[in-house]
Write a protein that holds these residues in place. Structure first.
Motif, mmCIF file in Angstrom:
data_model
loop_
_atom_site.group_PDB
_atom_site.id
_atom_site.type_symbol
_atom_site.label_atom_id
_atom_site.label_comp_id
_atom_site.label_asym_id
_atom_site.label_seq_id
_atom_site.Cartn_x
_atom_site.Cartn_y
_atom_site.Cartn_z
ATOM 1 N N LEU A 66 64.850 -5.659 11.956
ATOM 2 C CA LEU A 66 66.031 -5.542 13.036
ATOM 3 C C LEU A 66 66.915 -4.412 13.116
ATOM 4 O O LEU A 66 67.300 -3.821 14.091
ATOM 5 C CB LEU A 66 66.480 -7.016 13.330
ATOM 6 N N GLU A 67 67.342 -4.291 12.000
ATOM 7 C CA GLU A 67 68.174 -3.029 11.592
ATOM 8 C C GLU A 67 67.462 -1.682 12.002
ATOM 9 O O GLU A 67 68.266 -0.835 12.832
ATOM 10 C CB GLU A 67 68.699 -2.839 10.137
ATOM 11 N N ARG A 68 66.271 -1.474 11.679
ATOM 12 C CA ARG A 68 65.656 -0.122 12.187
ATOM 13 C C ARG A 68 65.509 -0.134 13.725
ATOM 14 O O ARG A 68 65.425 0.857 14.355
ATOM 15 C CB ARG A 68 64.418 -0.349 11.338
ATOM 16 N N LEU A 69 65.120 -1.310 14.038
ATOM 17 C CA LEU A 69 65.065 -1.529 15.581
ATOM 18 C C LEU A 69 66.095 -0.977 16.381
ATOM 19 O O LEU A 69 65.992 -0.452 17.517
ATOM 20 C CB LEU A 69 64.447 -3.023 15.973
ATOM 21 N N VAL A 111 53.918 -4.414 8.465
ATOM 22 C CA VAL A 111 53.181 -3.490 9.577
ATOM 23 C C VAL A 111 54.302 -3.150 10.693
ATOM 24 O O VAL A 111 54.448 -2.030 11.426
ATOM 25 C CB VAL A 111 52.016 -4.196 10.259
ATOM 26 N N SER A 112 54.891 -4.327 11.405
ATOM 27 C CA SER A 112 56.063 -4.122 12.517
ATOM 28 C C SER A 112 57.122 -3.092 12.019
ATOM 29 O O SER A 112 57.295 -2.219 12.961
ATOM 30 C CB SER A 112 56.571 -5.624 12.439
ATOM 31 N N ARG A 113 57.575 -3.189 10.890
ATOM 32 C CA ARG A 113 58.473 -2.192 10.370
ATOM 33 C C ARG A 113 58.002 -0.800 10.594
ATOM 34 O O ARG A 113 58.380 0.206 11.036
ATOM 35 C CB ARG A 113 59.126 -2.487 8.987
ATOM 36 N N GLY A 114 56.676 -0.497 10.117
ATOM 37 C CA GLY A 114 55.970 0.648 10.299
ATOM 38 C C GLY A 114 55.914 1.244 11.554
ATOM 39 O O GLY A 114 56.024 2.330 11.820
ATOM 40 N N LEU A 115 55.412 0.258 12.516
ATOM 41 C CA LEU A 115 55.205 0.628 13.606
ATOM 42 C C LEU A 115 56.561 1.095 14.739
ATOM 43 O O LEU A 115 56.572 1.966 15.220
ATOM 44 C CB LEU A 115 54.491 -0.577 14.589
ATOM 45 N N ILE A 116 57.637 0.404 14.341
ATOM 46 C CA ILE A 116 58.795 0.772 14.911
ATOM 47 C C ILE A 116 59.161 2.188 14.622
ATOM 48 O O ILE A 116 59.557 2.913 15.192
ATOM 49 C CB ILE A 116 59.898 -0.363 14.408
ATOM 50 N N GLU A 117 59.027 2.484 13.054
ATOM 51 C CA GLU A 117 59.470 3.821 12.746
ATOM 52 C C GLU A 117 58.665 4.836 13.337
ATOM 53 O O GLU A 117 58.970 5.774 13.697
ATOM 54 C CB GLU A 117 59.172 3.952 11.255
ATOM 55 N N ALA A 118 57.253 4.283 13.667
ATOM 56 C CA ALA A 118 56.328 5.496 14.296
ATOM 57 C C ALA A 118 56.502 5.715 15.598
ATOM 58 O O ALA A 118 56.513 6.839 16.143
ATOM 59 C CB ALA A 118 54.909 4.833 13.930
ATOM 60 N N ILE A 119 56.690 4.641 16.389
ATOM 61 C CA ILE A 119 57.097 4.936 17.686
ATOM 62 C C ILE A 119 58.415 5.424 17.967
ATOM 63 O O ILE A 119 58.560 6.201 18.907
ATOM 64 C CB ILE A 119 57.330 3.315 18.276
ATOM 65 N N THR A 120 59.328 5.195 17.200
ATOM 66 C CA THR A 120 60.549 6.098 17.292
ATOM 67 C C THR A 120 60.601 7.319 16.805
ATOM 68 O O THR A 120 61.238 8.233 17.685
ATOM 69 C CB THR A 120 61.655 5.538 16.345
ATOM 70 N N ALA A 121 59.653 7.970 15.894
ATOM 71 C CA ALA A 121 59.340 9.371 15.484
ATOM 72 C C ALA A 121 58.395 9.685 16.362
ATOM 73 O O ALA A 121 58.114 11.035 16.525
ATOM 74 C CB ALA A 121 58.876 9.420 13.988
ATOM 75 N N GLN A 122 57.766 8.963 17.289
ATOM 76 C CA GLN A 122 56.720 9.547 18.120
ATOM 77 C C GLN A 122 55.640 10.134 17.512
ATOM 78 O O GLN A 122 54.978 11.288 17.790
ATOM 79 C CB GLN A 122 57.265 10.060 19.407
#
Length: 292
Positions: A66-69, A111-122
């Motif tokens: 949630l912090e990353r989100l 996996v959710s944490r990784g997806l959030i980072e990937a979506i943020t970085a596009q």
């Protein structure tokens, strides 16, 4: 209790259940390791302890996710959402049971944490897609219901690649399919249930052939709401304290620690800004310890 007895008494080839394919194998392994270390824990109490600490780890992972989100700008929202997750009935109940739900949740949080980072970085790579597919496959082997996370993974990869991550999506699906299908075929073979395809399918679905699991009827549709009501009734443990007082100091201390953590979160987030670094670190670790 049934899982624990199987972990202790059955050979490893009979530990596989299609509902939670490798959970009993994990429990059997941990039980034997604890016995080798000279500990006298039975499988039931050992797995309850393991699940309790894994639930605490899940809370910490949820906090970090949630912090990353929110990019660390909504400490109050993150704190309260994490507290709600940590104090949910499902997490409280299964963190003290010999069940596969908590341990199967951890790979999905990663996996959710990784997806959030990937979506943020596009940006997403085939290697990341393969890695996340492997985590989802592991979650499916711990509990089969997590196969429903596969569409979430595919959609997350699509968002991360701006709609151009077709090969990453295909790679993740291929890895999950290979892990799950291969593991179930292998488990059916070593456990003696793969004499032919019909026997394997019977083993795969035998526990879901009857009752509300195996058919959809008006009766089963009515059973689910009644089950929810029963759960709500069981959750009202405060009512039992009022009418049948049972002041266990361990429980009182645990609840007091829970309330203290909530108070610390509230005080730390009162200004609506990010928690001070030291306070955030202390509260996060204290909270995780108390949830365990």
């Amino acid at each position: 209790v049934g899982y624990a007895l199987q972990m202790e008494q059955a050979p490893w080839t009979q530990q596989f259940h299609p509902h939670h394919l490798i959970y009993n194998v994990l429990g059997m392994g941990l039980t034997r390791v604890s016995a080798w270390l000279g500990m006298s824990w039975r499988a039931l109490e050992l797995m309850r302890i393991v699940n309790a600490f894994l639930a605490g780890l899940a809370v910490l992972l949820c906090w970090r996710l949630l912090e990353r989100l929110t990019d660390g700008t909504q400490a109050g929202l993150v704190g309260w959402c994490t507290a709600l997750f940590a104090s949910s009935y499902g997490l409280w109940y299964y963190s003290g049971q010999n069940e596969p739900y908590v341990v199967a949740l951890l790979p999905l949080l990663l996996v959710s944490r990784g997806l959030i980072e990937a979506i943020t970085a596009q940006r997403v790579t085939i290697r990341q897609a393969l890695q996340w597919g492997a985590w989802v496959g592991l979650a499916c082997l711990l509990h089969q219901m997590h196969l429903v996370f596969l569409p979430v993974l595919v959609y997350g990869l699509w968002l991360a690649g701006g709609g151009k991550s077709r090969w990453a999506m295909l790679a993740s699906v291929a890895v999950v399919a290979a892990i799950v299908t291969g593991a179930y075929l292998w488990a059916g073979a070593v456990s003696g249930h793969f004499t032919d395809w019909r026997a394997w399918w019977q083993w795969l679905t035998h526990y879901a052939q009857g009752g509300v699991f195996g058919r959809w009827t008006l009766q089963s549709a009515l059973v689910w709401p009644l089950g929810v009501l029963r759960v709500i009734k069981k959750v009202s443990w405060l009512k039992a304290w009022v009418f049948q007082p049972s002041w266990d100091w361990t429980v009182i201390g645990w609840c007091g620690g829970l309330l203290a953590t909530w108070a610390a979160l509230l005080i730390g987030c009162w200004q609506g800004a990010r928690l001070l670094w030291v306070r955030e670190r202390v509260v996060r670790r204290l909270g995780g310890f108390l949830w365990c």
